[in-house]
Motif scaffolding. Structure first.
Motif, PDB file in Angstrom:
ATOM      1  N   GLU A   1       5.228   2.717   0.956  1.00  0.00           N
ATOM      2  CA  GLU A   1       4.013   3.151   0.261  1.00  0.00           C
ATOM      3  C   GLU A   1       3.634   4.567   0.717  1.00  0.00           C
ATOM      4  O   GLU A   1       3.425   4.802   1.904  1.00  0.00           O
TER       5      GLU A   1
ATOM      6  N   ARG B   1       1.714  12.470  -4.152  1.00  0.00           N
ATOM      7  CA  ARG B   1       2.400  11.219  -4.406  1.00  0.00           C
ATOM      8  C   ARG B   1       1.491  10.023  -4.097  1.00  0.00           C
ATOM      9  O   ARG B   1       1.440   9.042  -4.847  1.00  0.00           O
TER      10      ARG B   1
ATOM     11  N   ARG C   1      -0.014   7.199  -6.821  1.00  0.00           N
ATOM     12  CA  ARG C   1       0.262   5.782  -6.599  1.00  0.00           C
ATOM     13  C   ARG C   1      -1.029   4.970  -6.520  1.00  0.00           C
ATOM     14  O   ARG C   1      -1.124   3.868  -7.052  1.00  0.00           O
TER      15      ARG C   1
ATOM     16  N   GLU D   1      -2.469   4.515  -9.973  1.00  0.00           N
ATOM     17  CA  GLU D   1      -1.712   3.484 -10.694  1.00  0.00           C
ATOM     18  C   GLU D   1      -2.165   2.083 -10.289  1.00  0.00           C
ATOM     19  O   GLU D   1      -2.297   1.196 -11.132  1.00  0.00           O
ATOM     20  N   ARG D   2      -2.413   1.883  -9.023  1.00  0.00           N
ATOM     21  CA  ARG D   2      -2.862   0.576  -8.551  1.00  0.00           C
ATOM     22  C   ARG D   2      -4.244   0.232  -9.098  1.00  0.00           C
ATOM     23  O   ARG D   2      -4.524  -0.903  -9.450  1.00  0.00           O
TER      24      ARG D   2
END
Length: 435
Positions: free
Chosen positions: A227, A414, A418, A421-422
């Motif tokens: 992650e 990045r 991410r 998106e979550r």
């Protein structure tokens, strides 16, 4: 209507009982910090007691932090597997035994072994407190809860800089350190009698049988490391925490007394200022991040920049000693390092599911202590090599800051993508939950 309408699925309610139980965990962390930082006010006494030089003195803290950093991922796995109560109880036993052993040590080797034992117990506290907070309080309060936990930890540092320093001067080595070990016994009793891993009705799901063994451990660590938020959190922690840690844990007192010519009492007051500034800034950072999540990266980078600027100014100031106003400013700015390091956990928290949070927190927490350990060693070696030239030795801080900033800038885009998106995926799942 789903439970998500009012909060996250399975979000604990918080409340007075949550505060009381969480407060026990924070008390354990408070005592651990007191023991961890007690050497910071006793460094000059340790030199005389054990007849050692600067490199040997730095080995005390380096070994303690080496054990601490090396234990972070195993402790995260233990917290995920065994729960908070068992890990905190074991930690209290170990750091109390380490502090008592340090009090009774007359040889350098025995004292080193005691600090290693202390570091092992200390390593089990903060991750456990973070996990306890996530089990008892709603997720939206996570940033503030983490900052408040760190604030109480810094109060333990305050005990070291004010109370232990005076007791050490008045009572001597053994009575001071042995007497402080009573605190560990008290918090151990509180944990065993009153601490609960989670509120009733919020038990974690039972682990499947395949969630065991070395293969599961590798998957757990690998999933957390993949992650971007975990890695970004680690580098934020790495870059922000260590200047203040190095200053408070060992080298601040010698720098202020030997390089700046201050009396020990005045140097102790400046160390106290670092702690007080940490507590004040922690409350501000926690509130700001809870309300403005996008402020995390600017706050972290801003703290690093301010620290580098003031640290550099104190080192290059013309003349033998920096003026008092600059030393005061340096200590006030160093107070922001601890709260800024807590931002690292706020990157890892939304990037990982609850069952992996301990492991991810361990990875993050390893960052700052690895940087601190490296700098403690570098300063000690450079002081011996340069005839105790603090300007050269303290300049080693800039190397690690440059490395950390490079990694933060590389990972932040990045990690933010991410995380978005979550959030979107979570909202979509909430909309499709049947009424």
């Amino acid at each position: 209507m789903s439970s998500s309408a009012s909060g996250l699925p399975g979000d604990p309610p918080g409340g007075r009982r949550a505060a009381a139980v969480w407060g026990i965990g924070v008390a354990v962390y408070f005592v651990a910090i007191t023991y961890r930082t007690s050497l910071g006010v006793a460094g000059l006494d340790a030199v005389d007691r054990f007849s050692i030089n600067a490199s040997a003195l730095s080995t005390f803290s380096i070994l303690q932090l080496l054990v601490y950093a090396g234990m972070q991922i195993p402790v995260g796995l233990l917290v995920d597997r065994l729960g908070t109560k068992k890990v905190l109880a074991l930690g209290a036993v170990l750091f109390t035994a380490g502090q008592l052993g340090f009090a009774l040590s007359h040889s350098y080797g025995a004292a080193l072994a005691s600090r290693a034992l202390l570091g092992c117990g200390d390593a089990m506290t903060f991750i456990s407190v973070l996990r306890l907070g996530s089990r008892w309080f709603p997720a939206r309060r996570g940033p503030l809860i983490a900052q408040v936990a760190a604030l109480f930890g810094m109060a333990g540092n305050l005990i070291s800089t004010i109370v232990l320093a005076r007791l050490l001067h008045g009572l001597g080595w053994t009575p001071t350190f042995a007497g402080s070990a009573v605190g560990g016994a008290v918090v151990l009793a509180l944990v065993l009698l009153f601490l609960k891993d989670h509120p009733e009705g919020y038990e974690p799901q039972p682990r499947p049988s395949h969630h065991r063994g070395p293969s599961f451990v590798r998957r757990q660590i690998g999933a957390a490391w993949r992650e971007p938020g975990t890695r970004l959190g680690m580098w934020v922690h790495f870059t922000t925490q260590f200047p203040a840690m190095v200053f408070l844990l060992l080298w601040g007192m010698p720098f202020l007394v030997e390089a700046q010519g201050l009396p020990r009492a005045t140097a102790g007051e400046l160390l106290t200022l670092v702690v007080l500034a940490n507590m004040a800034v922690g409350l501000v950072y926690g509130q700001v991040i809870a309300r403005h999540h996008r402020a995390r990266t600017p706050l972290a980078l801003g703290t690093v920049g301010a620290t580098a600027l003031v640290w550099g100014a104190a080192l290059v100031w013309p003349g033998e000693h920096a003026p008092m106003w600059l030393l005061v400013l340096l200590c006030a700015v160093l107070g922001a390092c601890g709260p800024a390091s807590m931002i690292g956990f706020d990157f890892a928290r939304p990037a990982n599911p609850p069952e992996r949070l301990g492991t991810a927190s361990g990875i993050v927490n390893m960052g700052g202590f690895t940087a601190s350990m490296t700098t403690l060693l570098a300063v000690g070696v450079l002081l011996d090599a340069t005839g105790e030239n603090y300007r050269i030795a303290f300049a080693s801080v800039f190397v690690l800051q440059a490395l950390g900033i490079t990694q933060i800038l590389r990972l932040k885009g990045r990690a933010h993508r991410r995380e978005r998106e979550r959030v979107v995926a979570s909202r979509v799942e909430t909309v499709h939950v049947p009424a």
